[in-house]
Design a protein around this motif. Sequence first.
Motif, PDB file in Angstrom:
ATOM      1  N   SER A  56       0.833  -1.205   0.000  1.00 26.48           N
ATOM      2  CA  SER A  56       0.000   0.000   0.000  1.00 26.48           C
ATOM      3  C   SER A  56       0.868   1.256   0.000  1.00 26.48           C
ATOM      4  O   SER A  56       0.625   2.204  -0.754  1.00 26.48           O
ATOM      5  N   GLU A  57       1.890   1.268   0.831  1.00 25.78           N
ATOM      6  CA  GLU A  57       2.784   2.423   0.889  1.00 25.78           C
ATOM      7  C   GLU A  57       3.538   2.623  -0.413  1.00 25.78           C
ATOM      8  O   GLU A  57       3.958   3.733  -0.735  1.00 25.78           O
ATOM      9  N   CYS A  58       3.716   1.542  -1.156  1.00 24.74           N
ATOM     10  CA  CYS A  58       4.431   1.621  -2.433  1.00 24.74           C
ATOM     11  C   CYS A  58       3.484   1.852  -3.608  1.00 24.74           C
ATOM     12  O   CYS A  58       3.878   1.685  -4.774  1.00 24.74           O
ATOM     13  N   GLY A  59       2.230   2.166  -3.308  1.00 24.65           N
ATOM     14  CA  GLY A  59       1.287   2.566  -4.344  1.00 24.65           C
ATOM     15  C   GLY A  59       0.525   1.448  -4.998  1.00 24.65           C
ATOM     16  O   GLY A  59      -0.081   1.654  -6.053  1.00 24.65           O
ATOM     17  N   ALA A  60       0.512   0.264  -4.402  1.00 25.30           N
ATOM     18  CA  ALA A  60      -0.171  -0.871  -5.022  1.00 25.30           C
ATOM     19  C   ALA A  60      -1.146  -1.511  -4.051  1.00 25.30           C
ATOM     20  O   ALA A  60      -1.200  -2.732  -3.920  1.00 25.30           O
ATOM     21  N   GLY A  61      -1.918  -0.680  -3.360  1.00 22.29           N
ATOM     22  CA  GLY A  61      -2.863  -1.185  -2.370  1.00 22.29           C
ATOM     23  C   GLY A  61      -3.898  -2.122  -2.942  1.00 22.29           C
ATOM     24  O   GLY A  61      -4.428  -2.985  -2.217  1.00 22.29           O
ATOM     25  N   ASP A  62      -4.185  -2.008  -4.239  1.00 27.44           N
ATOM     26  CA  ASP A  62      -5.174  -2.897  -4.851  1.00 27.44           C
ATOM     27  C   ASP A  62      -4.766  -4.359  -4.786  1.00 27.44           C
ATOM     28  O   ASP A  62      -5.625  -5.250  -4.896  1.00 27.44           O
ATOM     29  N   LEU A  63      -3.478  -4.616  -4.609  1.00 27.10           N
ATOM     30  CA  LEU A  63      -3.041  -6.009  -4.525  1.00 27.10           C
ATOM     31  C   LEU A  63      -3.632  -6.715  -3.317  1.00 27.10           C
ATOM     32  O   LEU A  63      -3.708  -7.945  -3.297  1.00 27.10           O
ATOM     33  N   ASN A  64      -4.053  -5.934  -2.306  1.00 27.60           N
ATOM     34  CA  ASN A  64      -4.668  -6.560  -1.137  1.00 27.60           C
ATOM     35  C   ASN A  64      -6.024  -7.177  -1.460  1.00 27.60           C
ATOM     36  O   ASN A  64      -6.571  -7.927  -0.656  1.00 27.60           O
ATOM     37  N   ASN A  65      -6.552  -6.856  -2.650  1.00 28.34           N
ATOM     38  CA  ASN A  65      -7.827  -7.436  -3.069  1.00 28.34           C
ATOM     39  C   ASN A  65      -7.640  -8.722  -3.877  1.00 28.34           C
ATOM     40  O   ASN A  65      -8.622  -9.377  -4.234  1.00 28.34           O
ATOM     41  N   VAL A  66      -6.386  -9.074  -4.176  1.00 29.96           N
ATOM     42  CA  VAL A  66      -6.109 -10.314  -4.916  1.00 29.96           C
ATOM     43  C   VAL A  66      -6.229 -11.483  -3.942  1.00 29.96           C
ATOM     44  O   VAL A  66      -5.569 -11.511  -2.903  1.00 29.96           O
TER      45      VAL A  66
END
Length: 797
Positions: A591-601
Motif C-alpha cells: 500500500s505504501e508503495c502505491g499498489a494497495g489494490d493487490l490486497n484485493n487479490v
Amino acid sequence: MAHTLPSHVSVVVIGGGIMGCSTLYHLAKMGVPDAILLERNALTSGTTWHSAAQVRALRHSRNLTRMIQYSVELYAQLEHETGQSVGWIQKGSLSIATNPGRLTHIRRQEALAHAYGINARSISAGEAKERWPLMNAKDVLAAVWSPEDGRVSPSDVCAGLVKAAKRLGAKLFERTGVTGILTENGRVRGVETSQGTVMCDAIALCTGLWSREVGAMAAAEVPALACEHFYLLTKPIDGIVGNTPTLSDHDSHLYIRDDSGGLLVGCFEPMGKPIAPGVLNGSFEFALLPEDWEHFEPMMINALHRLPILEKAEVKMLLNGPESFTPDGTFMLGETAETRGLFLGCGMNSVGVASGGGAGMNLAHYIVRGHAAYDLTEADAKRFAPIFNNIEHLMARAPEILGTHYDIAYPGKQLKTARDLRALPLNKEYREANAHMGQFYGWERPLYFGKTAEPVLRFDRPDWFENVRAEVMAAHEQAAIFDASPFGKIEVEGPDAESFLLQVCAGHMARSPGSVIYTAMLNERGTFESDLTAQRITQDHYRLFVGATAIKRDLAWLRRHAQCYNVTLTDSTETYAVLGLMGPEAARIVSECGAGDLNNVSYFKHGTARLAGNHVRAARMSYVGEAGWELTCLTENASDLYAALAAAGAKPAGLFAQTSMRIEKGFCAMGHELDADVTPIAAGLDFAVRKGNGFIGAEALSDVRARGEVSHIVSLTLDDETAVPLGHEPIYLDDRIVGQTSSCAFGYRVGKPVGLCHTREPLKDGVRVQIDIARRMVDATVTIGPLFDPAGKRMNR
C-alpha cells in the motif's frame, strides 16, 4: 569381432569401456539384439584398463547405492553366465577417522548404510589396526568396517559383458572410430565411422575422456573434462600376504590396498591437474601420462605417515591415468536436451567400474523404455546449465571435483571454482547486505545475510544459525524479501495452450485467466517429472515457474510433447525477476508503495499493479507459510522495486530461511520429497490432481489410487534442540527402520529441529520415533500434516 558394418541398427553404442560394454550387454538382454558397439581402438583402452576398480556400495543416495549393489550382483552372475572370471575379491573396506569432523562423517555414513541395507559397523582404532596391521593407527579415533565391499578386474568384467552380449546377437567393432554423427530435425539418424556409415534410431555415447568432443558432433552439451589421477605401485613388501581390505584414509586423501604382493596407494588430492582438450588424441590407447612426483609429493608424505613400511619399499611406478569429471561430481545418464535419441553414459568421476553395471542397465532402460529403472534425477544428462560446458569453467572446476571425492560432507559446503557465472538482478544489493552466496545452476543465490566472516563448516549448530533466525522472524513478524528470480520461467502461448497443458500437467489447468495453479508434470508411470506453478495470464498464454535447476530438463520435456499442438514455448527466465514479499507487514508495504489494490487479490490468484512506479504481476501465494505475493517484474526494474520494498521495512532473506519455513509448512520439494519414484498420492498431493483421464500418467495414477496407496510423507519434530539433522537419516520405531528423512532444518517458528520424512509404512499422528544422527539416537514426534499453522490461516489473510 565382426568385420562388416551393418547399414542400419536400432542402437549404436560408442565406446568400449565399462559403460559401453555394460550398456551393450543390457540392450541385448532387453531385446535389442541388433545393437552394436563401436570402439576406436581396443576394448578398455581408455580409462577402464587402469582403474583401481574399487567397488564400494555406499553412496549418498538410495538409488546410487542400489545401482552399485546391482553391479556387484551382475559381476558375480557373469562368471556363471559366461565362464569368464571377473576377478571379484571381497575383502571389505575400512574407513578411518583422524579428526572429529571425519568421525561424524563416517558415522553418518554408517547410519546411511543401515538405511540402505548395507552391512557396516563402527569399530575402535584398535580393531582397525588388527584389520590393517601395517597401518600407523596412533592418530586414528575410530573407523567404520564394511565387510561386503571389494574389487574386480575391469578388463575381465568388460570381456564377460561383451561375451554375453554377443551370445544374444549384439556385435562389436573395434578399430572403428566415429568421425561424425548424423542428425535431422534435432534427432540422431546415424554415425559416420572410419569403416563406413551406420544408420540408427539411438546412440549411447559412452566415450569417457572424449565425451565432450563426441557429443559436440551431434550439437549436444556434455560438460566433462579429464584430469590426471595418480596411484603408486610398489614391488612386493614383506608382511603383505594375500589380499587386504581397502583402507580409506580420506583425511590424508588416500586409498590403499594390496597389489601383486605390494601396495597400491592412490589419492584424490585437494586440487587435481586438468587435461586440456586435444592432449588425449585418437592414438591414446592403453596409455599413461608422465609421472609427476612433485605433484604427488604431499600425498606421498601422507602415505609415509600412514604406512611407515613405505620408507623401505621399492617403487614399481607412479601411475598417472586420466579420468573424466563433471561439474558436480556425478556422472551423466540419459537423453540429451539438445538432440533426441542421443543418450549419455559418461563423466564417471572415477567410479565407473563400481557404477558401470547398474549405470549401463539404467542407460539401456532409458533407450528401450524411455526412463531409468528408478529415479536418477541427480545424474540426469540435462541437469547442467549451458555455461558449464565452457572449457574455461571446466578446466577450473574439474580439478576441484577430483579433490571433493574425499571431502567431509559438511552442511553448507560450497565449491570454490567456476563461481560468479550468473548474477541475479539484485547481485549488487545482496553483496552490499553481506550475503553468503551459493551456486545453483550457475546462479549465485543468497543463502543468508549479514555474514561477518567466512563460516566455519561443522556438523553441530552452524555459524549462520542466528542470521537465519533473524530472517525467519522478519518474515514471521514483519516482512521479508525472498528472491525467486533463478526459478525457470517458460511462456506457453497459442490457441492450443490450454489443451496442451491439460495433456502434460496433472493439475487443474483449465482455470480462468488470473488464476495461479500448482501442478505436477507426470510420466506414464504416474510419478513426478517435475512440479511447477502456472499463472494463466490470458486465454492463450500461461507462464510456468519451474525449479531453478530444472529449466533445461522441463523445457525439453515440454518441447517433446508439444509437437502436435499449436503452441510456442519460450524460455523467459532472464527476462523477469521474481521477488517474494512475505509477512504480516506485506499488506502495509504494498500500500505504501502505491499498489494497495493487490490486497484485493485472493489466494492463488494474480493481478497487475504499479508498485513504486514499476509494472508488476503479483501472485497471491506463499512457499514459506506467511501472507504475501510473488512479484514478477522486468529484470531491469528489480533494483527499483527492491529499494522501495526495503525502504518500507522489508528485510532480505536467503535460501536457508526459506528452506526452514518450507519444512515447517510441510511443503514438498523436487529432489527431496518428490522424484520419479514418487506419485502425487504418496506425496500427499492428490488434491492437486484432476481425477479421471486426459493427462500423461492418469491411467497409472488411477491404478495406484485403486490399490489404496496413501501418503508416505510425515513431519517430524525432534526433542533435542541442539540436534542437527541434515536429511537422509534413518528413522526407527521399536528398533525397526521405518523411514528416512528427506528435508531437515531448524524450525525457528516451532523452536525445534524439524524434518520431512518418507515412511515405509503408515505412521500415526503423535507416534514417537528415533532419528539416527551419526549413530546417536534422537527422540522425535511424528505429525501428519504441517508443523506450523496447519490450517494455513496466516497465508490466506
